[in-house]
Design a protein around this motif. Structure first.
Motif, PDB file in Angstrom:
ATOM      1  N   GLU A 147      -9.178 -30.340  19.970  1.00  0.00           N
ATOM      2  CA  GLU A 147      -8.801 -30.260  21.453  1.00  0.00           C
ATOM      3  C   GLU A 147      -7.602 -29.376  21.801  1.00  0.00           C
ATOM      4  N   GLN A 148      -6.625 -29.434  20.775  1.00  0.00           N
ATOM      5  CA  GLN A 148      -5.524 -28.900  21.084  1.00  0.00           C
ATOM      6  C   GLN A 148      -5.596 -27.253  20.702  1.00  0.00           C
ATOM      7  N   ASN A 149      -6.397 -27.095  19.558  1.00  0.00           N
ATOM      8  CA  ASN A 149      -6.714 -25.646  19.145  1.00  0.00           C
ATOM      9  C   ASN A 149      -8.278 -25.527  18.771  1.00  0.00           C
ATOM     10  N   PRO A 150      -8.852 -25.174  20.040  1.00  0.00           N
ATOM     11  CA  PRO A 150     -10.350 -24.868  19.897  1.00  0.00           C
ATOM     12  C   PRO A 150     -10.398 -23.675  18.919  1.00  0.00           C
ATOM     13  N   SER A 151      -9.704 -22.842  18.827  1.00  0.00           N
ATOM     14  CA  SER A 151      -9.858 -21.723  17.927  1.00  0.00           C
ATOM     15  C   SER A 151     -10.060 -21.930  16.693  1.00  0.00           C
ATOM     16  N   MET A 152      -9.488 -23.123  15.971  1.00  0.00           N
ATOM     17  CA  MET A 152      -9.383 -23.149  14.640  1.00  0.00           C
ATOM     18  C   MET A 152     -10.962 -23.488  14.106  1.00  0.00           C
ATOM     19  N   SER A 153     -11.123 -22.942  12.957  1.00  0.00           N
ATOM     20  CA  SER A 153     -12.416 -22.803  12.303  1.00  0.00           C
ATOM     21  C   SER A 153     -12.565 -24.150  11.358  1.00  0.00           C
ATOM     22  N   ASP A 154     -13.876 -24.611  11.363  1.00  0.00           N
ATOM     23  CA  ASP A 154     -14.017 -25.804  10.466  1.00  0.00           C
ATOM     24  C   ASP A 154     -13.418 -25.883   9.076  1.00  0.00           C
ATOM     25  N   GLU A 155     -13.406 -24.671   8.404  1.00  0.00           N
ATOM     26  CA  GLU A 155     -12.705 -24.406   7.165  1.00  0.00           C
ATOM     27  C   GLU A 155     -11.265 -24.935   7.311  1.00  0.00           C
ATOM     28  N   GLN A 156     -10.367 -24.521   8.572  1.00  0.00           N
ATOM     29  CA  GLN A 156      -9.292 -24.630   8.283  1.00  0.00           C
ATOM     30  C   GLN A 156      -8.887 -25.947   8.824  1.00  0.00           C
ATOM     31  N   LEU A 157      -9.819 -26.603   9.662  1.00  0.00           N
ATOM     32  CA  LEU A 157      -9.640 -27.965  10.002  1.00  0.00           C
ATOM     33  C   LEU A 157      -9.844 -28.919   8.563  1.00  0.00           C
ATOM     34  N   ASP A 158     -10.854 -28.480   7.801  1.00  0.00           N
ATOM     35  CA  ASP A 158     -11.054 -29.288   6.623  1.00  0.00           C
ATOM     36  C   ASP A 158      -9.871 -29.318   5.661  1.00  0.00           C
ATOM     37  N   GLN A 159      -9.229 -28.232   5.666  1.00  0.00           N
ATOM     38  CA  GLN A 159      -8.098 -27.982   4.818  1.00  0.00           C
ATOM     39  C   GLN A 159      -7.015 -28.859   4.972  1.00  0.00           C
ATOM     40  N   ILE A 160      -6.673 -28.745   6.601  1.00  0.00           N
ATOM     41  CA  ILE A 160      -5.590 -29.574   6.943  1.00  0.00           C
ATOM     42  C   ILE A 160      -5.984 -31.076   6.794  1.00  0.00           C
ATOM     43  N   VAL A 161      -7.161 -31.578   7.340  1.00  0.00           N
ATOM     44  CA  VAL A 161      -7.525 -33.171   6.734  1.00  0.00           C
ATOM     45  C   VAL A 161      -7.506 -33.334   5.348  1.00  0.00           C
ATOM     46  N   ALA A 162      -7.853 -32.460   4.571  1.00  0.00           N
ATOM     47  CA  ALA A 162      -7.871 -32.792   2.806  1.00  0.00           C
ATOM     48  C   ALA A 162      -6.245 -32.747   2.654  1.00  0.00           C
ATOM     49  N   MET A 163      -5.428 -32.094   3.197  1.00  0.00           N
ATOM     50  CA  MET A 163      -4.063 -31.955   2.784  1.00  0.00           C
ATOM     51  C   MET A 163      -3.387 -33.626   3.234  1.00  0.00           C
ATOM     52  N   GLN A 164      -3.726 -33.645   4.567  1.00  0.00           N
ATOM     53  CA  GLN A 164      -3.294 -35.117   4.898  1.00  0.00           C
ATOM     54  C   GLN A 164      -3.867 -36.438   4.361  1.00  0.00           C
ATOM     55  N   LYS A 165      -4.845 -36.222   3.735  1.00  0.00           N
ATOM     56  CA  LYS A 165      -5.571 -37.434   2.854  1.00  0.00           C
ATOM     57  C   LYS A 165      -4.770 -37.443   1.541  1.00  0.00           C
ATOM     58  N   SER A 166      -4.444 -36.303   1.014  1.00  0.00           N
ATOM     59  CA  SER A 166      -3.700 -36.299  -0.217  1.00  0.00           C
ATOM     60  C   SER A 166      -2.394 -36.684  -0.187  1.00  0.00           C
ATOM     61  N   PHE A 167      -1.655 -36.911   1.033  1.00  0.00           N
ATOM     62  CA  PHE A 167      -0.451 -37.366   1.432  1.00  0.00           C
ATOM     63  C   PHE A 167      -0.221 -38.595   2.173  1.00  0.00           C
ATOM     64  N   ALA A 168      -1.614 -39.546   2.125  1.00  0.00           N
ATOM     65  CA  ALA A 168      -1.641 -40.655   2.781  1.00  0.00           C
ATOM     66  C   ALA A 168      -0.545 -41.532   2.305  1.00  0.00           C
ATOM     67  N   TRP A 169      -0.504 -41.766   0.822  1.00  0.00           N
ATOM     68  CA  TRP A 169       0.429 -42.533   0.270  1.00  0.00           C
ATOM     69  C   TRP A 169       1.901 -42.438   0.842  1.00  0.00           C
ATOM     70  N   VAL A 170       2.334 -41.209   1.162  1.00  0.00           N
ATOM     71  CA  VAL A 170       3.752 -41.330   1.756  1.00  0.00           C
ATOM     72  C   VAL A 170       3.948 -42.049   2.850  1.00  0.00           C
ATOM     73  N   THR A 171       2.952 -42.575   3.773  1.00  0.00           N
ATOM     74  CA  THR A 171       2.872 -43.341   4.679  1.00  0.00           C
ATOM     75  C   THR A 171       4.144 -44.674   4.271  1.00  0.00           C
ATOM     76  N   TYR A 172       3.664 -45.212   3.206  1.00  0.00           N
ATOM     77  CA  TYR A 172       4.140 -46.469   2.556  1.00  0.00           C
ATOM     78  C   TYR A 172       5.858 -46.308   2.505  1.00  0.00           C
ATOM     79  N   PRO A 173       6.386 -45.414   1.644  1.00  0.00           N
ATOM     80  CA  PRO A 173       7.806 -45.121   1.413  1.00  0.00           C
ATOM     81  C   PRO A 173       8.224 -44.567   2.603  1.00  0.00           C
ATOM     82  N   THR A 174       7.979 -43.631   3.509  1.00  0.00           N
ATOM     83  CA  THR A 174       8.220 -43.512   4.809  1.00  0.00           C
ATOM     84  C   THR A 174       8.585 -44.605   5.757  1.00  0.00           C
ATOM     85  N   LEU A 175       7.632 -45.436   5.776  1.00  0.00           N
ATOM     86  CA  LEU A 175       7.804 -46.679   6.649  1.00  0.00           C
ATOM     87  C   LEU A 175       8.996 -47.341   6.128  1.00  0.00           C
TER      88      LEU A 175
END
Length: 199
Positions: A147-175
């Motif tokens: 919604e915020q960046n309609p011009s982003m490709s599916d590949e770019q979105l997949d890369q961002i989501v994959a990176m977010q998933k790999s750093f999900a564990w950071v949520t706990y120490p950050t909290l």
């Protein structure tokens, strides 16, 4: 029958040492002062349980997958209110005295304990109650990015989501870190408002 004299009481206590022990222990307990550690634990657990109850309410309403400013504001208000009350209660039980150092200790300690309670809840939520929690959260984040960046490709979105998933564990120490810092700030504000040093 006459009223026992003071000396008679002393003789009675001397004859039965157990009463002397109980009397000394009672006097010691009366002279004990409240500790910052006890209040940090007590009100930290209370804040953590209150925050968890709020999170459960959001989950049942289907609002747990995103963190809106309103939700963050309510969570901070819960933490602030309970820690402030804890510091206020400590002052009341400490003969009306409170130092800034004591307020900071209670605030940071309670913030850390509250975060630990929240981490336990989050682990149970994401591993037992709803193992797909993170997937749903990342998918919602993906939709918001589109919604915020309609011009982003599916590949770019997949890369961002994959990176977010790999750093999900950071949520706990950050909290843990963020809650401790927040508790420290609450302790500072509360201490500046409520402090009363002994003469």
């Amino acid at each position: 029958m006459g009223v026992p004299s003071h000396h008679g009481n002393n003789g009675f206590i001397a004859r039965y040492p157990i009463f002397a022990s109980l009397t000394s222990k009672t006097c010691f307990m009366e002279q004990q002062k409240p500790t910052t550690g006890k209040f940090s634990l007590q009100f930290g657990v209370l804040a953590g349980l209150a925050g968890t109850a709020f999170s459960i309410m959001l989950y049942t309403m289907g609002m747990a997958y995103e963190q809106s400013p309103a939700q963050s504001g309510i969570s901070i208000a819960i933490l602030f209110g309970i820690i402030f009350y804890g510091i206020y209660t400590f002052k009341g039980q400490n003969e009306g005295y409170l130092t800034l150092k004591e307020a900071l200790k209670i605030g940071s300690g309670a913030g850390l304990v509250a975060a630990l309670v929240s981490v336990v809840y989050l682990l149970v939520l994401t591993n037992v109650i709803d193992p797909t929690f993170w997937d749903k959260a990342f998918e919602l984040g993906r939709e918001q990015m589109i919604e915020q960046n309609p011009s982003m490709s599916d590949e770019q979105l997949d890369q961002i989501v994959a990176m977010q998933k790999s750093f999900a564990w950071v949520t706990y120490p950050t909290l843990l870190v963020m809650n401790t810092i927040m508790g420290l700030i609450i302790g500072l504000v509360s201490g500046l408002i409520l402090k009363k040093n002994r003469d």
